[in-house]
Write a protein that holds these residues in place. Structure first.
Motif, short mmCIF file in Angstrom:
data_model
loop_
_atom_site.label_atom_id
_atom_site.label_comp_id
_atom_site.label_asym_id
_atom_site.label_seq_id
_atom_site.Cartn_x
_atom_site.Cartn_y
_atom_site.Cartn_z
N LYS A 53 0.74 -1.11 -0.03
CA LYS A 53 0.01 0.03 0.05
C LYS A 53 0.59 1.69 -0.37
O LYS A 53 0.72 2.22 -0.38
CB LYS A 53 -0.91 -0.17 1.21
N LYS A 55 3.62 1.74 -1.20
CA LYS A 55 4.55 1.88 -2.86
C LYS A 55 3.75 1.76 -3.30
O LYS A 55 4.43 3.21 -4.24
CB LYS A 55 4.92 0.28 -3.34
N GLU A 56 2.30 1.52 -3.04
CA GLU A 56 1.05 2.34 -4.27
C GLU A 56 0.86 3.50 -4.18
O GLU A 56 1.18 4.43 -4.83
CB GLU A 56 0.12 1.79 -4.26
N GLU A 57 0.68 4.05 -2.57
CA GLU A 57 0.47 5.52 -2.13
C GLU A 57 1.80 6.38 -2.59
O GLU A 57 1.39 7.54 -3.22
CB GLU A 57 0.70 6.05 -0.87
N LYS A 59 4.02 6.17 -5.20
CA LYS A 59 3.49 6.06 -6.78
C LYS A 59 2.51 7.04 -6.82
O LYS A 59 3.15 7.74 -7.80
CB LYS A 59 3.37 4.91 -7.43
N ARG A 60 0.96 6.54 -6.54
CA ARG A 60 0.79 7.41 -6.61
C ARG A 60 0.72 9.14 -6.34
O ARG A 60 0.70 10.19 -6.57
CB ARG A 60 -0.91 7.10 -5.96
N ARG A 61 1.82 9.72 -5.43
CA ARG A 61 2.37 10.29 -5.20
C ARG A 61 3.45 11.83 -5.88
O ARG A 61 3.08 12.44 -6.44
CB ARG A 61 2.44 10.77 -3.31
N GLU A 62 3.51 10.92 -6.31
CA GLU A 62 4.30 10.87 -7.07
C GLU A 62 4.19 11.38 -8.54
O GLU A 62 4.49 12.56 -9.49
CB GLU A 62 5.79 9.69 -8.13
N GLY A 63 3.75 10.47 -8.76
CA GLY A 63 2.37 11.13 -10.48
C GLY A 63 1.83 12.38 -10.20
O GLY A 63 1.29 12.69 -11.15
N THR A 64 1.25 11.81 -8.88
CA THR A 64 -0.02 13.54 -8.30
C THR A 64 1.22 14.68 -8.69
O THR A 64 0.41 15.55 -8.81
CB THR A 64 -1.00 13.36 -7.26
N LYS A 65 2.57 14.95 -7.72
CA LYS A 65 3.16 15.41 -7.69
C LYS A 65 3.20 16.13 -9.26
O LYS A 65 3.24 17.41 -9.53
CB LYS A 65 4.95 15.15 -6.72
N ASP A 67 1.35 15.99 -12.03
CA ASP A 67 0.17 16.41 -12.26
C ASP A 67 0.56 17.59 -11.83
O ASP A 67 -0.03 18.67 -12.90
CB ASP A 67 -1.04 15.60 -12.33
#
Length: 342
Positions: A53, A55-57, A59-65, A67
């Motif tokens: 979880k 790792k997923e978070e 990854k998601r935050r890196e993507g959000t950052k 964006d």
């Protein structure tokens, strides 16, 4: 003969019993170990799930950052593009703020309708005449405008010093600001206008109080004048008010509405006219007292009335007009010569 006890059997039984107990203990230990193993396995599974979880978070935050950075860059680009569109074109309304020229012009008219009227009544109660009240209130709005322009110039100089690292008292010719720096300074003036307005109001009211005792309604009027004049001063380019006009000059309805009297000439200004910028379009018309040209009225009063003619007389005079025009001209010349001899 009595049989002897078999010590070997007794030892075997005792050994078997001990082994059985040890076996039972071993079985309990095995169960406990099995339970601990299951518990650790479950904890390991949970930890592994938690790590997944995280790792997923991550990854998601890196993507959000990414964006967010992209969106921020896009927003910044749009903002700069919009500001450049507005730059040096004050006729385009800046709807991103309430402190925009059209709103200021509207509020300036409301100030005349509301706070001006209240202050006028307060001065009247103090025994001042109508003209004295009008002159006092006009002087206040003129004074606040001048004060606001001076403070806005000083404020802009400080902003330039902060943005460009130039000393505030440096020669203005040496302050070569870039377009981006100029844009930033304009934005800072607009964004901080509401906050800096309060400080400017306090300074002006303290200065105003030194001149003499003032009533609450007059103080409220002065603060409101200072607020709107400050908003005018921080515009790019600054807004302008017009209150200096030629006395007995032509009444221009483009800039002023009539106060109480009618006429074609201006007697005095009651409330200033507001322009978008110097020589710019009118945002809010002012108010001026009108008067009539007494000289023309006097001439019209002294001029004799023309006698009434019926249709036959009018036809006869029209018919004779062309024929007798030369004679009339000669007769007028003779009268002029007689006057010269006298």
């Amino acid at each position: 003969m009595k049989p002897q006890p078999d010590y070997f059997d007794q030892d075997a039984e005792s050994t078997f019993k001990n082994l059985s107990e040890e076996y039972a203990k071993a079985q309990c230990s095995i169960k406990e170990l099995d339970m601990r193993n299951k518990k650790l396995t479950e904890e390991l599974r949970k930890e592994k799930s938690h790590v997944d979880k995280l790792k997923e978070e991550l990854k998601r935050r890196e993507g959000t950052k990414k964006d967010t950075g992209k969106n921020e860059a896009l927003t910044r680009f749009n903002e700069i593009a919009g500001r450049r569109l507005l730059d040096n074109d004050a006729s385009i309304a800046d709807l991103s703020t309430e402190i925009r020229p059209s709103k200021i012009g509207e509020n300036f008219k409301i100030l005349y309708d509301n706070e001006w009227t209240e202050a006028f009544e307060e001065l009247t109660e103090q025994g001042k005449t109508e003209e004295e009240c009008i002159k006092t209130l006009l002087h206040i709005v003129q004074d606040t405008f001048t004060f606001a322009m001076e403070k806005a110039k000083s404020f802009e100089s400080k902003l330039i010093s902060i943005v460009t690292s130039f000393p505030a008292n440096a020669n203005s010719s040496n302050k070569n600001t870039t377009k981006d720096e100029e844009e930033l300074i304009k934005q800072l003036k607009r964004v901080s206008a509401a906050r800096t307005c309060t400080a400017v109001q306090d300074v002006y009211v303290r200065k105003f109080k030194i001149k003499g005792k003032i009533g609450e309604r007059l103080k409220l009027y002065a603060r409101k004048c200072m607020e709107l004049c400050w908003y005018m001063a921080v515009q790019s380019p600054p807004m302008v008010i017009i209150s200096a006009v030629q006395c007995k000059g032509p009444f221009d309805e483009k800039y002023y509405s009539r106060y109480t009297a009618t006429g074609d000439l201006i007697d005095y200004v009651v409330w200033p006219c507001t322009l978008l910028h110097e020589n710019g379009p009118v945002l809010a018309k002012g108010v001026a007292q009108a008067t009539k040209d007494n000289r023309e009225a006097f001439k019209r009063k002294q001029a004799p009335a023309a006698p009434k003619q019926n249709s036959d007389e009018r036809w006869s005079s029209t018919k004779q007009g062309a024929v007798g025009q030369e004679g009339i001209s000669n007769q007028n010349t003779r009268y002029q010569k007689k006057d010269e001899k006298k």
